[in-house]
Design a protein around this motif. Sequence first.
Motif, mmCIF file in Angstrom:
data_model
loop_
_atom_site.group_PDB
_atom_site.id
_atom_site.type_symbol
_atom_site.label_atom_id
_atom_site.label_comp_id
_atom_site.label_asym_id
_atom_site.label_seq_id
_atom_site.Cartn_x
_atom_site.Cartn_y
_atom_site.Cartn_z
ATOM 1 N N HIS A 1 42.392 43.079 21.071
ATOM 2 C CA HIS A 1 40.920 43.009 21.005
ATOM 3 C C HIS A 1 40.325 41.940 21.922
ATOM 4 O O HIS A 1 39.506 41.116 21.494
ATOM 5 C CB HIS A 1 40.460 42.774 19.570
ATOM 6 C CG HIS A 1 40.514 44.017 18.721
ATOM 7 N ND1 HIS A 1 39.751 45.135 18.992
ATOM 8 C CD2 HIS A 1 41.244 44.313 17.613
ATOM 9 C CE1 HIS A 1 40.000 46.067 18.080
ATOM 10 N NE2 HIS A 1 40.918 45.609 17.245
ATOM 11 N N GLY A 2 40.726 41.982 23.180
ATOM 12 C CA GLY A 2 40.072 41.135 24.175
ATOM 13 C C GLY A 2 40.457 39.671 24.160
ATOM 14 O O GLY A 2 39.804 38.855 24.821
ATOM 15 N N HIS A 3 41.516 39.309 23.456
ATOM 16 C CA HIS A 3 41.915 37.897 23.369
ATOM 17 C C HIS A 3 43.089 37.629 24.314
ATOM 18 O O HIS A 3 44.255 37.632 23.914
ATOM 19 C CB HIS A 3 42.268 37.541 21.927
ATOM 20 C CG HIS A 3 41.065 37.482 21.028
ATOM 21 N ND1 HIS A 3 40.202 36.408 21.005
ATOM 22 C CD2 HIS A 3 40.558 38.390 20.161
ATOM 23 C CE1 HIS A 3 39.228 36.641 20.140
ATOM 24 N NE2 HIS A 3 39.421 37.842 19.622
ATOM 25 N N TYR B 1 43.102 47.207 22.822
ATOM 26 C CA TYR B 1 43.111 46.108 23.789
ATOM 27 C C TYR B 1 41.712 45.534 23.981
ATOM 28 O O TYR B 1 41.565 44.398 24.437
ATOM 29 C CB TYR B 1 43.655 46.619 25.137
ATOM 30 C CG TYR B 1 44.904 47.436 24.965
ATOM 31 C CD1 TYR B 1 46.098 46.818 24.604
ATOM 32 C CD2 TYR B 1 44.884 48.826 25.082
ATOM 33 C CE1 TYR B 1 47.240 47.565 24.384
ATOM 34 C CE2 TYR B 1 46.021 49.581 24.868
ATOM 35 C CZ TYR B 1 47.198 48.953 24.511
ATOM 36 O OH TYR B 1 48.329 49.689 24.278
ATOM 37 N N ILE B 2 40.697 46.333 23.655
ATOM 38 C CA ILE B 2 39.311 45.993 23.981
ATOM 39 C C ILE B 2 38.485 45.739 22.719
ATOM 40 O O ILE B 2 38.950 45.910 21.608
ATOM 41 C CB ILE B 2 38.662 47.106 24.822
ATOM 42 C CG1 ILE B 2 38.570 48.409 23.997
ATOM 43 C CG2 ILE B 2 39.451 47.340 26.108
ATOM 44 C CD1 ILE B 2 37.776 49.512 24.670
ATOM 45 N N ASP B 3 37.208 45.318 22.982
ATOM 46 C CA ASP B 3 36.182 45.092 21.955
ATOM 47 C C ASP B 3 36.416 43.791 21.188
ATOM 48 O O ASP B 3 37.538 43.344 20.994
ATOM 49 C CB ASP B 3 36.090 46.264 20.966
ATOM 50 C CG ASP B 3 35.569 47.546 21.613
ATOM 51 O OD1 ASP B 3 35.057 47.466 22.744
ATOM 52 O OD2 ASP B 3 35.672 48.618 20.990
ATOM 53 N N ASP C 1 37.616 38.904 26.569
ATOM 54 C CA ASP C 1 38.321 39.195 27.822
ATOM 55 C C ASP C 1 38.944 40.583 27.849
ATOM 56 O O ASP C 1 40.089 40.755 28.276
ATOM 57 C CB ASP C 1 39.420 38.149 28.062
ATOM 58 C CG ASP C 1 38.860 36.762 28.295
ATOM 59 O OD1 ASP C 1 37.925 36.639 29.104
ATOM 60 O OD2 ASP C 1 39.345 35.809 27.661
ATOM 61 N N SER C 2 38.186 41.591 27.445
ATOM 62 C CA SER C 2 38.747 42.940 27.377
ATOM 63 C C SER C 2 39.299 43.407 28.718
ATOM 64 O O SER C 2 40.392 43.983 28.790
ATOM 65 C CB SER C 2 37.690 43.933 26.878
ATOM 66 O OG SER C 2 37.431 43.753 25.508
ATOM 67 N N HIS D 1 40.436 41.723 31.242
ATOM 68 C CA HIS D 1 41.644 41.009 31.658
ATOM 69 C C HIS D 1 42.839 41.371 30.780
ATOM 70 O O HIS D 1 43.979 41.382 31.252
ATOM 71 C CB HIS D 1 41.392 39.510 31.651
ATOM 72 C CG HIS D 1 40.429 39.078 32.717
ATOM 73 N ND1 HIS D 1 39.220 38.503 32.432
ATOM 74 C CD2 HIS D 1 40.498 39.186 34.058
ATOM 75 C CE1 HIS D 1 38.591 38.253 33.558
ATOM 76 N NE2 HIS D 1 39.336 38.659 34.556
ATOM 77 N N VAL D 2 42.593 41.666 29.511
ATOM 78 C CA VAL D 2 43.673 42.147 28.656
ATOM 79 C C VAL D 2 44.172 43.489 29.170
ATOM 80 O O VAL D 2 45.382 43.732 29.283
ATOM 81 C CB VAL D 2 43.216 42.260 27.189
ATOM 82 C CG1 VAL D 2 44.257 43.019 26.355
ATOM 83 C CG2 VAL D 2 42.996 40.878 26.592
ATOM 84 N N THR E 1 32.974 44.329 25.386
ATOM 85 C CA THR E 1 33.759 45.029 26.408
ATOM 86 C C THR E 1 32.925 45.298 27.646
ATOM 87 O O THR E 1 33.368 45.056 28.773
ATOM 88 C CB THR E 1 34.298 46.361 25.840
ATOM 89 O OG1 THR E 1 35.090 46.069 24.697
ATOM 90 C CG2 THR E 1 35.137 47.089 26.873
ATOM 91 N N SER F 1 32.344 42.154 29.516
ATOM 92 C CA SER F 1 33.561 41.739 30.199
ATOM 93 C C SER F 1 33.741 42.496 31.511
ATOM 94 O O SER F 1 34.068 41.909 32.548
ATOM 95 C CB SER F 1 34.765 41.966 29.285
ATOM 96 O OG SER F 1 35.980 41.663 29.928
#
Length: 231
Positions: free
Chosen positions: A10-12, A36-38, A42-43, A45-46, A93, A96
């Motif tokens: 989740h964007g971390h 991976y997002i929201d 940093d969605s 970049h994750v 997201t 980002s």
Amino acid sequence: MNYFVISDIHGHLTKLNELLKHWNPDNEKLIFLGDYIDRGPDSIHVLKRVKELTENYGAEALMGNHEDMFLTWLDHPNYDGEDQYLNSMAFATVLSFLSNTPSIASKGNPLTLTPATIREILLNEHHELLDFMKNLSLYHETPNYLFVHAGINPNLSDWKNNTINDFLWIREPFIYSQHDLDKIIVFGHTHTCLLHDEPTNTNIWIDRYQSKIGIDGGAGSYKSLNGVLLK
């Protein structure tokens, strides 16, 4: 084969990079269970990090319900509830992505752009990441494990007949039922503090039959990002 499994980032990005310090690429296959997002900052970049790990280290990356929601929004302009979705679920997201788009300066304040303009920017300037998201698998099967984002419907005679909605969204029917697969199901999606029924317990969860392992430590709610090493 050993497996190092991570879910619900989740964007971390910082938490992900810290966790990856415990991964040994020489003898552990890396598996991501989606989301991976929201929520986190940093969605983009994750996503880039996960994509790079699949390309350079053979990591397996699965689809999560948040990727599915984001792609559905991209493909269906002007649907009911679009503003609510952008202002809540997808806000971090979108910000980002837009904050890491070189041409965005010419289009004004990213927070004032219309949904149509945001779609145009993402589709034109981030198509490689979007294609990566679109091609994520729904599950990964090995002789001893089934890796999936949310779980499966245990009432189906053949688990491969599960719908996309089951793989990405199911909770109680899967969590509180016994399945008959001859392998352990490893999943994310549901915070482990809920599975433990203990608000502060973010450790991995194993059901009483030792047939399911839940690993979502709640990073999307600023709790833990878990990794589990399986052999």
